[in-house]
Scaffold this motif. Structure first.
Motif, PDB file in Angstrom:
ATOM      1  N   ALA A 193      -8.432  -4.512  -8.032  1.00  0.00           N
ATOM      2  CA  ALA A 193      -8.095  -4.996  -6.881  1.00  0.00           C
ATOM      3  C   ALA A 193      -6.370  -5.140  -6.565  1.00  0.00           C
ATOM      4  CB  ALA A 193      -8.637  -6.676  -6.904  1.00  0.00           C
ATOM      5  N   LEU A 194      -5.719  -5.121  -7.597  1.00  0.00           N
ATOM      6  CA  LEU A 194      -4.216  -5.258  -7.595  1.00  0.00           C
ATOM      7  C   LEU A 194      -3.878  -3.646  -7.017  1.00  0.00           C
ATOM      8  CD1 LEU A 194      -1.408  -6.241  -7.778  1.00  0.00           C
ATOM      9  CD2 LEU A 194      -1.592  -5.443 -10.215  1.00  0.00           C
ATOM     10  N   ASN A 210      -5.973  -3.438 -13.157  1.00  0.00           N
ATOM     11  CA  ASN A 210      -6.642  -4.724 -12.290  1.00  0.00           C
ATOM     12  C   ASN A 210      -6.897  -3.959 -10.994  1.00  0.00           C
ATOM     13  OD1 ASN A 210      -6.796  -6.620 -10.194  1.00  0.00           O
ATOM     14  ND2 ASN A 210      -5.552  -8.002 -11.215  1.00  0.00           N
ATOM     15  N   GLY A 254      -5.478  -1.546  -5.378  1.00  0.00           N
ATOM     16  CA  GLY A 254      -6.006  -1.296  -4.079  1.00  0.00           C
ATOM     17  C   GLY A 254      -5.055  -1.855  -2.790  1.00  0.00           C
ATOM     18  N   ALA A 255      -4.773  -3.256  -3.343  1.00  0.00           N
ATOM     19  CA  ALA A 255      -3.832  -4.009  -2.365  1.00  0.00           C
ATOM     20  C   ALA A 255      -2.429  -3.522  -2.426  1.00  0.00           C
ATOM     21  CB  ALA A 255      -3.790  -5.353  -2.769  1.00  0.00           C
ATOM     22  N   PHE A 256      -1.989  -3.002  -3.673  1.00  0.00           N
ATOM     23  CA  PHE A 256      -0.679  -2.629  -3.468  1.00  0.00           C
ATOM     24  C   PHE A 256      -0.651  -1.220  -2.783  1.00  0.00           C
ATOM     25  CE2 PHE A 256       1.959   0.850  -5.411  1.00  0.00           C
ATOM     26  CZ  PHE A 256       3.220   0.518  -5.199  1.00  0.00           C
ATOM     27  N   TRP A 259       9.397  -6.126  -5.491  1.00  0.00           N
ATOM     28  CA  TRP A 259       8.106  -6.479  -6.187  1.00  0.00           C
ATOM     29  C   TRP A 259       8.023  -5.227  -7.191  1.00  0.00           C
ATOM     30  CZ3 TRP A 259       3.564  -4.009  -7.653  1.00  0.00           C
ATOM     31  CH2 TRP A 259       2.561  -4.858  -8.329  1.00  0.00           C
ATOM     32  N   GLN A 292      -2.516  -0.012  -0.298  1.00  0.00           N
ATOM     33  CA  GLN A 292      -2.502  -0.494   1.148  1.00  0.00           C
ATOM     34  C   GLN A 292      -1.136  -0.776   1.678  1.00  0.00           C
ATOM     35  OE1 GLN A 292      -5.766  -3.077   2.440  1.00  0.00           O
ATOM     36  NE2 GLN A 292      -5.177  -2.833   4.434  1.00  0.00           N
ATOM     37  N   LEU A 293      -0.535  -1.834   0.926  1.00  0.00           N
ATOM     38  CA  LEU A 293       0.748  -2.293   1.338  1.00  0.00           C
ATOM     39  C   LEU A 293       1.795  -0.973   1.495  1.00  0.00           C
ATOM     40  CD1 LEU A 293       2.841  -4.606   2.083  1.00  0.00           C
ATOM     41  CD2 LEU A 293       3.032  -5.170  -0.400  1.00  0.00           C
ATOM     42  N   THR A 346       1.324   1.184   4.022  1.00  0.00           N
ATOM     43  CA  THR A 346       2.024   0.582   5.301  1.00  0.00           C
ATOM     44  C   THR A 346       3.499   0.612   5.569  1.00  0.00           C
ATOM     45  OG1 THR A 346      -0.118  -0.658   5.524  1.00  0.00           O
ATOM     46  CG2 THR A 346       1.937  -1.380   6.728  1.00  0.00           C
TER      47      THR A 346
END
Length: 197
Positions: free
Chosen positions: A41-42, A39, A44-46, A160, A48-49, A52
């Motif tokens: 998008a998942l 996935n 990419g979001a992971f 998570w 980034q998080l 950070t």
């Protein structure tokens, strides 16, 4: 054996810059990221998080990894226990201190600041959550509010990851598997379902 087969790195060329940064920080790319790549998008979001939360901040990287290790151990994720122990050592924490982390309340190698942070990690990662205002009172002499937010972010990120990797039965990579076998076995750790076949 993993419940879902990870993709190959070559299948995710758009994430090569992310993989290179991850490899520079950890020495390898976690297989969990290749599974998340199913996935995009998942992933990419992971990325980034995680960048950070675990990247440069106001809390020492070794302390962040010890916090992540205690939280992951309290949650029972052997995959993340090995990762965070290995990453703590990579961030300058002596291996014998990583081995002794569950004696943090009494072991002289741990400062009062570390004790407060590790107590928070242990109690925030249990189900149900066991944190109280006392945890934050103990943190206050040692950490600013911004630093406490950073610590809670680490605990939450690994909440998570603990669920992801335990559910997926992610296979451990060689480096954290070796570190776990050498430094965590005496404390009862074994790779369990995360042993690479």
């Amino acid at each position: 054996m993993a419940n879902i087969t990870p993709l190959d790195r070559r299948d995710l060329p758009e994430f090569e810059p992310v993989f290179e940064l991850t490899e520079a920080a950890m020495g390898f790319v976690p297989r969990s990221m290749y599974t998340m790549g199913r996935n995009p998008a998942l992933l990419g979001a992971f990325a980034q998080l995680a960048g950070t939360v675990l990247g440069p901040g106001n809390v020492d990287g070794g302390v962040k990894q010890l916090v992540a290790h205690v939280a992951s151990t309290a949650a029972g994720c052997r995959y993340c226990q090995a990762h965070t122990a290995s990453s703590a050592a990579r961030n300058g924490v002596a291996a014998d201190k990583v081995e002794a982390v569950w004696s943090f309340e009494t072991d002289d190698r741990f400062s009062n600041a570390e004790r407060a942070a590790l107590r928070l990690a242990r109690d925030a990662a249990t189900v149900p959550n066991a944190t109280t205002p006392g945890h934050f009172a103990d943190l206050a002499p040692h950490f600013s509010d911004d630093q406490v937010v950073e610590l809670v972010a680490v605990i939450s990120l690994f909440g998570w990851l603990n669920r992801w990797n335990d559910t997926m039965a992610t296979d451990l990579e060689d480096e954290p598997l070796g570190f776990g076998r050498e430094h965590l076995t005496a404390q009862g750790w074994d790779p369990g379902k995360h042993a690479h076949p």
